[in-house]
Each structure stands twice: as structure tokens, then as C-alpha cells.
Design a protein around this motif. Structure first.
Motif, PDB file in Angstrom:
ATOM      1  N   GLU A   1      37.608 -40.115 -25.113  1.00  0.00           N
ATOM      2  CA  GLU A   1      38.593 -39.287 -25.800  1.00  0.00           C
ATOM      3  C   GLU A   1      38.747 -39.711 -27.258  1.00  0.00           C
ATOM      4  O   GLU A   1      38.883 -38.872 -28.158  1.00  0.00           O
ATOM      5  CB  GLU A   1      39.933 -39.376 -25.062  1.00  0.00           C
ATOM      6  CG  GLU A   1      40.852 -38.202 -25.291  1.00  0.00           C
ATOM      7  CD  GLU A   1      41.923 -38.105 -24.230  1.00  0.00           C
ATOM      8  OE1 GLU A   1      42.278 -36.968 -23.844  1.00  0.00           O
ATOM      9  OE2 GLU A   1      42.425 -39.165 -23.778  1.00  0.00           O
ATOM     10  N   GLN A   2      38.688 -41.008 -27.502  1.00  0.00           N
ATOM     11  CA  GLN A   2      38.782 -41.511 -28.882  1.00  0.00           C
ATOM     12  C   GLN A   2      37.567 -41.084 -29.711  1.00  0.00           C
ATOM     13  O   GLN A   2      37.688 -40.796 -30.894  1.00  0.00           O
ATOM     14  CB  GLN A   2      38.902 -43.038 -28.857  1.00  0.00           C
ATOM     15  CG  GLN A   2      40.253 -43.533 -28.369  1.00  0.00           C
ATOM     16  CD  GLN A   2      40.319 -45.045 -28.259  1.00  0.00           C
ATOM     17  OE1 GLN A   2      39.424 -45.748 -28.737  1.00  0.00           O
ATOM     18  NE2 GLN A   2      41.365 -45.558 -27.621  1.00  0.00           N
TER      19      GLN A   2
ATOM     20  N   ILE B   1      35.889 -38.349 -29.306  1.00  0.00           N
ATOM     21  CA  ILE B   1      36.089 -36.938 -29.624  1.00  0.00           C
ATOM     22  C   ILE B   1      37.041 -36.787 -30.809  1.00  0.00           C
ATOM     23  O   ILE B   1      36.796 -36.029 -31.753  1.00  0.00           O
ATOM     24  CB  ILE B   1      36.646 -36.176 -28.404  1.00  0.00           C
ATOM     25  CG1 ILE B   1      35.640 -36.205 -27.259  1.00  0.00           C
ATOM     26  CG2 ILE B   1      36.950 -34.725 -28.782  1.00  0.00           C
ATOM     27  CD1 ILE B   1      36.222 -35.775 -25.934  1.00  0.00           C
ATOM     28  N   ALA B   2      38.135 -37.550 -30.766  1.00  0.00           N
ATOM     29  CA  ALA B   2      39.132 -37.475 -31.840  1.00  0.00           C
ATOM     30  C   ALA B   2      38.540 -37.929 -33.167  1.00  0.00           C
ATOM     31  O   ALA B   2      38.890 -37.418 -34.241  1.00  0.00           O
ATOM     32  CB  ALA B   2      40.337 -38.336 -31.486  1.00  0.00           C
ATOM     33  N   ALA B   3      37.620 -38.900 -33.117  1.00  0.00           N
ATOM     34  CA  ALA B   3      37.022 -39.415 -34.348  1.00  0.00           C
ATOM     35  C   ALA B   3      36.023 -38.433 -34.934  1.00  0.00           C
ATOM     36  O   ALA B   3      35.678 -38.523 -36.103  1.00  0.00           O
ATOM     37  CB  ALA B   3      36.337 -40.756 -34.070  1.00  0.00           C
TER      38      ALA B   3
ATOM     39  N   ASP C   1      39.372 -42.993 -21.770  1.00  0.00           N
ATOM     40  CA  ASP C   1      40.121 -43.237 -23.022  1.00  0.00           C
ATOM     41  C   ASP C   1      39.138 -43.394 -24.179  1.00  0.00           C
ATOM     42  O   ASP C   1      39.346 -42.831 -25.278  1.00  0.00           O
ATOM     43  CB  ASP C   1      40.965 -44.506 -22.909  1.00  0.00           C
ATOM     44  CG  ASP C   1      42.225 -44.294 -22.085  1.00  0.00           C
ATOM     45  OD1 ASP C   1      42.597 -43.123 -21.837  1.00  0.00           O
ATOM     46  OD2 ASP C   1      42.847 -45.307 -21.696  1.00  0.00           O
TER      47      ASP C   1
END
Length: 224
Positions: free
Chosen positions: A219-220, A222-224, A216
Motif C-alpha cells: 500500500e505504501q 502505491i501511495a509513493a 501495508d
């Protein structure tokens, strides 16, 4: 078994069996020769020394790992599968945790796994050193969780080998540890509650919980 009928593959497979049964400390050429029905000197015709044998055995078990097809599954599914498979391998072969701490390990099997691991995190969107850091974070998490199982396997061998005296010392140590724990409220709650089995069940799920939390977080990033 005469040396001319031995093969390196037979020696390595038998070494893995011996390591699984006796741990890293139980691996020696004499014990291996006995399992093979051969003189220890015959083994040296195929492997250089104990360190070389550990290296070969390690690479053999690393070949057990499956590599998910990144064209068929997403990076997170692949990462979860690889971490879970790696953890299961460490549990099957707890001596490998010891070997990673005491030997420089390399070979085709490990290189194959590491290369695919980097590919997974590059597919996720990490680049360069960040992909390496993501792969290392997950690997270190898996290894840390497997260390407990490796320690338990080593202790079990010791208790079995040393018999009643070792068992007596172990029980005394556990009683002292419990007495110390009773002085701390959160530990005491887990010892005194009627639902103590719930804590045990939660501990069994700790690896899965932690792995999902770690992914998790990646993944955060990457999103940032």
C-alpha cells in the motif's frame, strides 16, 4: 469397481482423499485402486499416469478457492481474503506444498485463481510487471508459511507409520535441539520464561501479522 463404472471425477476425488491421508509419497495406482474397489489397471483408462493424476487432483482442490467480487470490496480486503483462503487450502491439503516443489502445476482452477489475483493488484494501482510482482510476493509468503504445516503433516505420518523407534528418534532430536537453543539468549528466554505460552500464541498469529505487514508495504508503494 469395474472400469466402466468409474469416472474421472470419482478417481480425482478419491486421489485427493488418499493424498490428504498419505501425502504425495503415498499416492500410487495400487493404493488408489484399493480405495476405489477397483484394479489399478482400470484407473489407467481415465488418467495417464501418476503425474497426470497429481495434476488433476491439484486443479480439483484449487477450485475450492473463492474469488472476492472486486466491485463489492476493495483490493486490500480482496487480497486478504484470497491469501487467507489460499493458506487454509494449503493447510487442508499439505501435499499440495510438496507438489508445487516437485511438479509443474497448471489447469483451469489454478488459472482462474491466478487471473483474479492479478486483477486484485491491478485494481490496487499496480501495472504490468509490478502487479505480477505484488501477486507473487503474497503467494510466496503464503506458501512459505504453509511449508511448516506440510512438514508437520509429513513427520506425523512418518511417526505413525514407523512407530516407537521413530518416536524415540524424534524425542531425542527435540532434546538435542533444545540443548543447543539454550546456548542462545533469545531462544533461551522463550524456553525458560513462565509466559512461554505467550510465545506460542504469538506464533499462531504470525501468518496474520506478516500478511498485514506485507500488504501495508504494498500500500505504501502505491501511495509513493
Amino acid at each position: 469397481m469395474p472400469r466402466d463404472t468409474l469416472t474421472r471425477e470419482q478417481i480425482v476425488r478419491t486421489a485427493v482423499e488418499l493424498l490428504d491421508a498419505e501425502g504425495l509419497e503415498g499416492l500410487n495406482m495400487r493404493a488408489l485402486g484399493q480405495r476405489l474397489g477397483s484394479a489399478a489397471t482400470a484407473v489407467y483408462w481415465h488418467v495417464q499416469n501418476k503425474d497426470n493424476l497429481v495434476l488433476l487432483a491439484t486443479d480439483h482442490v484449487w477450485g475450492e478457492l473463492a474469488l472476492p467480487d472486486l466491485e463489492a470490496v476493495g483490493w486490500r480486503t480482496a487480497a486478504t481474503a484470497m491469501a487467507t483462503d489460499l493458506y487454509a487450502m494449503f493447510i487442508r491439503h499439505p501435499w499440495l506444498v510438496q507438489a508445487l516443489a516437485a511438479h509443474v502445476l497448471y489447469g483451469e482452477g489454478k488459472a482462474r485463481h491466478d487471473d483474479h489475483s492479478f486483477a486484485v493488484y491491478e485494481a490496487a494501482g499496480f501495472t504490468g510487471a509490478r502487479a505480477d510482482q505484488a501477486a507473487a510476493a503474497v503467494f510466496t509468503y503464503v506458501l512459505g508459511n504453509a511449508a511448516g504445516a506440510a512438514a508437520t503433516a509429513s513427520l506425523t505420518r512418518r511417526l505413525t507409520r514407523d512407530g516407537a523407534i521413530a518416536e524415540e528418534h524424534f524425542q531425542a532430536a527435540m532434546a538435542e535441539a533444545q540443548q543447543i537453543a539454550m546456548g542462545y539468549p533469545h531462544l533461551r528466554a522463550r524456553l525458560e520464561t513462565p509466559a512461554a505460552t505467550e510465545y506460542t500464541a504469538a506464533a499462531d498469529k504470525a501468518f496474520e501479522f506478516g500478511l498485514h505487514a506485507l500488504l501495508d508495504g504494498l500500500e505504501q508503494q502505491i501511495a509513493a
